[in-house]
Design a protein around this motif. Sequence first.
Motif, PDB file in Angstrom:
ATOM      1  N   UNK A  57      28.365   0.090 -47.221  1.00 27.70           N
ATOM      2  CA  UNK A  57      29.509  -0.636 -46.661  1.00 27.70           C
ATOM      3  C   UNK A  57      29.296  -2.135 -46.680  1.00 27.70           C
ATOM      4  N   UNK A  58      28.037  -2.566 -46.490  1.00 26.68           N
ATOM      5  CA  UNK A  58      27.755  -4.000 -46.563  1.00 26.68           C
ATOM      6  C   UNK A  58      28.008  -4.497 -47.980  1.00 26.68           C
ATOM      7  N   UNK A  59      27.554  -3.686 -48.980  1.00 26.35           N
ATOM      8  CA  UNK A  59      27.769  -4.019 -50.397  1.00 26.35           C
ATOM      9  C   UNK A  59      29.245  -4.162 -50.722  1.00 26.35           C
ATOM     10  N   UNK A  60      30.033  -3.227 -50.187  1.00 22.62           N
ATOM     11  CA  UNK A  60      31.456  -3.215 -50.521  1.00 22.62           C
ATOM     12  C   UNK A  60      32.221  -4.300 -49.783  1.00 22.62           C
TER      13      UNK A  60
ATOM     14  N   UNK B 229      33.082  -3.973 -46.694  1.00 21.96           N
ATOM     15  CA  UNK B 229      33.844  -3.353 -45.609  1.00 21.96           C
ATOM     16  C   UNK B 229      33.190  -3.578 -44.263  1.00 21.96           C
ATOM     17  N   UNK B 230      31.854  -3.706 -44.289  1.00 20.61           N
ATOM     18  CA  UNK B 230      31.127  -3.899 -43.034  1.00 20.61           C
ATOM     19  C   UNK B 230      30.725  -5.360 -42.934  1.00 20.61           C
ATOM     20  N   UNK B 231      31.034  -5.960 -41.779  1.00 20.59           N
ATOM     21  CA  UNK B 231      30.674  -7.358 -41.592  1.00 20.59           C
ATOM     22  C   UNK B 231      29.157  -7.491 -41.557  1.00 20.59           C
TER      23      UNK B 231
ATOM     24  N   UNK C   8      22.231 -10.507 -45.922  1.00 22.95           N
ATOM     25  CA  UNK C   8      22.276  -9.052 -46.071  1.00 22.95           C
ATOM     26  C   UNK C   8      23.231  -8.656 -47.196  1.00 22.95           C
ATOM     27  N   UNK C   9      24.370  -9.338 -47.279  1.00 23.41           N
ATOM     28  CA  UNK C   9      25.358  -9.023 -48.317  1.00 23.41           C
ATOM     29  C   UNK C   9      24.766  -9.252 -49.699  1.00 23.41           C
ATOM     30  N   UNK C  10      24.088 -10.399 -49.867  1.00 26.46           N
ATOM     31  CA  UNK C  10      23.501 -10.696 -51.177  1.00 26.46           C
ATOM     32  C   UNK C  10      22.377  -9.717 -51.516  1.00 26.46           C
ATOM     33  N   UNK C  11      21.582  -9.332 -50.489  1.00 26.81           N
ATOM     34  CA  UNK C  11      20.503  -8.363 -50.724  1.00 26.81           C
ATOM     35  C   UNK C  11      21.082  -7.016 -51.128  1.00 26.81           C
TER      36      UNK C  11
END
Length: 100
Positions: A76-79, A81-83, A88-91
């Motif tokens: 969800x972080x990748x997509x 959808x999750x804040x 974290x998003x880049x990882x």
Amino acid sequence: MKAKELRCGHFIGAEQRHCHSTRNLREYLPGYRCPAHTPAAVAGRPEPPEGEGPLPGAWTTPTPDAASWAAIDARHIRSGKRRSNTTDYRAAKAAERRTA
Ligand SMILES: [Zn+2]
């Protein structure tokens, strides 16, 4: 305001008063107690031996449930959808590229 002085909170029924000793207090569930009024001493049992505390990593062992939730979180972080924070998003995106 003066900090409340710690005292043994055991009530000595025969003397109709609280112990109020301030020496060698330890905190127990019912409150602070002097060595003569620990829960074990009041119950007439020997004091339990000193423990070694929690095992190293006792609360960090991932359970299968936690691992699956972590995987869902990562997806969800990748997509987006999750804040999450940018790091974290880049990882998560980098991990996606590695697995793709
Ligand atoms: Zn006491």
